[in-house]
Design a protein around this motif. Structure first.
Motif, PDB file in Angstrom:
ATOM      1  N   ASP A  53       0.817  -1.220   0.000  1.00  0.00           N
ATOM      2  CA  ASP A  53       0.000   0.000   0.000  1.00  0.00           C
ATOM      3  C   ASP A  53       0.851   1.271   0.000  1.00  0.00           C
ATOM      4  N   HIS A  54       2.104   1.145   0.460  1.00  0.00           N
ATOM      5  CA  HIS A  54       2.994   2.316   0.542  1.00  0.00           C
ATOM      6  C   HIS A  54       4.346   1.984  -0.068  1.00  0.00           C
ATOM      7  N   PRO A  55       4.414   1.848  -1.370  1.00  0.00           N
ATOM      8  CA  PRO A  55       5.694   1.484  -1.995  1.00  0.00           C
ATOM      9  C   PRO A  55       6.757   2.518  -1.649  1.00  0.00           C
ATOM     10  N   GLY A  56       7.932   2.036  -1.229  1.00  0.00           N
ATOM     11  CA  GLY A  56       9.012   2.945  -0.877  1.00  0.00           C
ATOM     12  C   GLY A  56       8.991   3.392   0.571  1.00  0.00           C
ATOM     13  N   ILE A  57       8.064   2.836   1.371  1.00  0.00           N
ATOM     14  CA  ILE A  57       7.992   3.196   2.795  1.00  0.00           C
ATOM     15  C   ILE A  57       9.313   2.848   3.477  1.00  0.00           C
ATOM     16  N   SER A  58       9.698   3.644   4.438  1.00  0.00           N
ATOM     17  CA  SER A  58      10.948   3.375   5.156  1.00  0.00           C
ATOM     18  C   SER A  58      10.709   2.345   6.246  1.00  0.00           C
ATOM     19  N   GLN A  59      11.789   1.716   6.700  1.00  0.00           N
ATOM     20  CA  GLN A  59      11.652   0.718   7.760  1.00  0.00           C
ATOM     21  C   GLN A  59      11.078   1.340   9.024  1.00  0.00           C
ATOM     22  N   ILE A  60      11.527   2.536   9.336  1.00  0.00           N
ATOM     23  CA  ILE A  60      11.082   3.182  10.571  1.00  0.00           C
ATOM     24  C   ILE A  60       9.579   3.476  10.518  1.00  0.00           C
ATOM     25  N   ALA A  61       9.102   3.891   9.338  1.00  0.00           N
ATOM     26  CA  ALA A  61       7.677   4.197   9.193  1.00  0.00           C
ATOM     27  C   ALA A  61       6.847   2.914   9.257  1.00  0.00           C
ATOM     28  N   LEU A  62       7.356   1.865   8.636  1.00  0.00           N
ATOM     29  CA  LEU A  62       6.663   0.575   8.702  1.00  0.00           C
ATOM     30  C   LEU A  62       6.554   0.103  10.151  1.00  0.00           C
ATOM     31  N   GLY A  63       7.661   0.227  10.853  1.00  0.00           N
ATOM     32  CA  GLY A  63       7.665  -0.174  12.256  1.00  0.00           C
ATOM     33  C   GLY A  63       6.678   0.625  13.092  1.00  0.00           C
ATOM     34  N   GLN A  64       6.556   1.914  12.803  1.00  0.00           N
ATOM     35  CA  GLN A  64       5.639   2.747  13.577  1.00  0.00           C
ATOM     36  C   GLN A  64       4.195   2.344  13.339  1.00  0.00           C
ATOM     37  N   LEU A  65       3.864   2.012  12.090  1.00  0.00           N
ATOM     38  CA  LEU A  65       2.490   1.599  11.784  1.00  0.00           C
ATOM     39  C   LEU A  65       2.144   0.287  12.483  1.00  0.00           C
ATOM     40  N   SER A  80       5.459  10.894  13.288  1.00  0.00           N
ATOM     41  CA  SER A  80       5.897  11.695  12.158  1.00  0.00           C
ATOM     42  C   SER A  80       5.569  13.139  12.471  1.00  0.00           C
ATOM     43  N   ILE A  81       5.719  13.999  11.505  1.00  0.00           N
ATOM     44  CA  ILE A  81       5.621  15.422  11.791  1.00  0.00           C
ATOM     45  C   ILE A  81       4.197  15.933  11.691  1.00  0.00           C
ATOM     46  N   ASP A  82       3.441  15.374  10.776  1.00  0.00           N
ATOM     47  CA  ASP A  82       2.119  15.922  10.529  1.00  0.00           C
ATOM     48  C   ASP A  82       1.056  15.352  11.463  1.00  0.00           C
ATOM     49  N   ALA A  83      -0.115  15.964  11.428  1.00  0.00           N
ATOM     50  CA  ALA A  83      -1.171  15.628  12.368  1.00  0.00           C
ATOM     51  C   ALA A  83      -1.738  14.233  12.143  1.00  0.00           C
ATOM     52  N   LYS A  84      -1.613  13.751  10.916  1.00  0.00           N
ATOM     53  CA  LYS A  84      -2.137  12.425  10.609  1.00  0.00           C
ATOM     54  C   LYS A  84      -1.521  11.332  11.475  1.00  0.00           C
ATOM     55  N   ALA A  85      -0.342  11.629  11.987  1.00  0.00           N
ATOM     56  CA  ALA A  85       0.394  10.612  12.731  1.00  0.00           C
ATOM     57  C   ALA A  85      -0.414  10.071  13.902  1.00  0.00           C
ATOM     58  N   ASP A  86      -1.223  10.923  14.501  1.00  0.00           N
ATOM     59  CA  ASP A  86      -1.984  10.483  15.661  1.00  0.00           C
ATOM     60  C   ASP A  86      -3.224   9.670  15.266  1.00  0.00           C
ATOM     61  N   GLN A  87      -3.557   9.706  14.008  1.00  0.00           N
ATOM     62  CA  GLN A  87      -4.672   8.883  13.526  1.00  0.00           C
ATOM     63  C   GLN A  87      -4.225   8.098  12.303  1.00  0.00           C
ATOM     64  N   PRO A  88      -3.405   7.073  12.547  1.00  0.00           N
ATOM     65  CA  PRO A  88      -2.823   6.370  11.412  1.00  0.00           C
ATOM     66  C   PRO A  88      -3.805   5.445  10.700  1.00  0.00           C
ATOM     67  N   ASP A  89      -5.080   5.497  11.091  1.00  0.00           N
ATOM     68  CA  ASP A  89      -6.057   4.604  10.491  1.00  0.00           C
ATOM     69  C   ASP A  89      -6.038   4.708   8.972  1.00  0.00           C
ATOM     70  N   ASP A  90      -5.947   5.930   8.479  1.00  0.00           N
ATOM     71  CA  ASP A  90      -5.948   6.139   7.039  1.00  0.00           C
ATOM     72  C   ASP A  90      -4.760   5.426   6.394  1.00  0.00           C
ATOM     73  N   GLU A  91      -3.640   5.441   7.089  1.00  0.00           N
ATOM     74  CA  GLU A  91      -2.421   4.892   6.512  1.00  0.00           C
ATOM     75  C   GLU A  91      -2.399   3.370   6.556  1.00  0.00           C
ATOM     76  N   LEU A  92      -3.283   2.796   7.328  1.00  0.00           N
ATOM     77  CA  LEU A  92      -3.288   1.342   7.441  1.00  0.00           C
ATOM     78  C   LEU A  92      -4.002   0.680   6.264  1.00  0.00           C
ATOM     79  N   GLY A  93      -4.731   1.473   5.522  1.00  0.00           N
ATOM     80  CA  GLY A  93      -5.369   0.946   4.314  1.00  0.00           C
ATOM     81  C   GLY A  93      -6.311  -0.214   4.610  1.00  0.00           C
ATOM     82  N   GLY A  94      -6.267  -1.218   3.765  1.00  0.00           N
ATOM     83  CA  GLY A  94      -7.167  -2.350   3.898  1.00  0.00           C
ATOM     84  C   GLY A  94      -6.990  -3.112   5.197  1.00  0.00           C
ATOM     85  N   LEU A  95      -5.792  -3.026   5.725  1.00  0.00           N
ATOM     86  CA  LEU A  95      -5.485  -3.709   6.983  1.00  0.00           C
ATOM     87  C   LEU A  95      -6.389  -3.214   8.112  1.00  0.00           C
TER      88      LEU A  95
END
Lengths: 154, 154
Positions: free
Chosen positions: A62-74, B6-21
């Motif tokens: 879903d996030h091609p090119g995501i960094s390891q640190i960002a993957l770990g945070q998710l 991360s730096i932006d506000a989305k970081a506190d609501q990562p639901d969007d970034e989790l996609g289908g998961l």
DNA sequence: TATTGTTATACTCTATAACTATA
DNA sequence: TATAGTTATAGAGTATAACAATA
């Protein structure tokens, strides 16, 4: 499949036997996780994949090119734990690392073609696993459960 | 304590970034378990005890003379896994094994005096851990959550 | 100085398989 | 034969610490 617990009827309702432990929310979270873990492992035995590995591949797709640190945070893992997951997937040629062009400290992660093929199979297996899990709930209950669980982990 | 995501506000609501998961119930069960696990470990650091160890001692205290196989069934562990838990507690002199008088195949498990003392401390620590967990729910929500989780693991 | 990745190390949980003792 | 325990072995997740490269 199921281990016979004991001879009498109480065996199917061990709540009484759990005593004070039965009132502990964290205890139920752990038991539920264990049950989900075991069904997942059964369902994914033919693919030889764990929950973490599938989650990681899913997110990289879903996030091609995501960094390891960002993957770990998710996935709520620290750097070292993320390394072990990514290493294992890379060894099996499901995933590759590239140095990020914008920030050379970062690794950009991508699924390989075999990785994408396996992820497609994993999503099919996951549908069966999810069906097993959801079978005991109404859609409204599923929504409520997810909402309550999210309050724990977010 | 919390890692900056991360730096932006989305970081506190990562639901969007989790996609289908994000729509996968099993995924939320696992994340919630991880969050509970981490808070437990923090809370019990001074006692150097895990969830499994505390659960095992708690049950042995409630069922003096319980066999290893019965303990394992209550905690959903196979024989080998139960061995490792019991071994560790025995090495620390929190628990002792006795041959069962009625069935010599079985080990009867009992807490030692130090084991009972540590369990009392563990129950105090667990109260703090439970308070952390329950703080985000109303009593009715706690009841609902436990009921839903029980349907998964029973 | 801070961030990201890496390596080394360690511990717990989980499970399978094979073996012994007992029922 | 079946059950309970034991031992050996292995894989996976989790984490800390120390280090290198980059920002």
């Amino acid at each position: 499949m199921d281990a016979p617990v004991s001879i009498d009827a109480k065996a199917d309702q061990p709540d009484d036997e759990l005593g004070g432990l039965n009132g502990i929310v964290g205890f139920h979270v752990r038991l539920a996780h264990g049950a989900v873990y075991r069904n997942f492992m059964e369902t994914f035995a033919h693919l030889d994949l764990t929950q973490k590995q599938v989650s990681a591949m899913w997110l990289v797709a879903d996030h091609p090119g995501i960094s390891q640190i960002a993957l770990g945070q998710l996935l709520r893992m620290d750097r070292a734990t993320t390394m072990t997951i990514v290493n294992r997937l890379q060894e099996r040629n499901y995933l590759r690392r590239e140095r990020s062009a914008s920030d050379a400290r970062k690794q950009a992660l991508y699924l390989t073609d075999p990785g994408m093929a396996v992820l497609a199979e994993a999503k099919t297996a996951n549908a069966a696993h999810e069906a097993w899990l959801r079978a005991r709930f109404t859609p409204a209950e599923v929504e409520k459960l997810v909402e309550l669980l999210t309050r724990i982990h977010e």
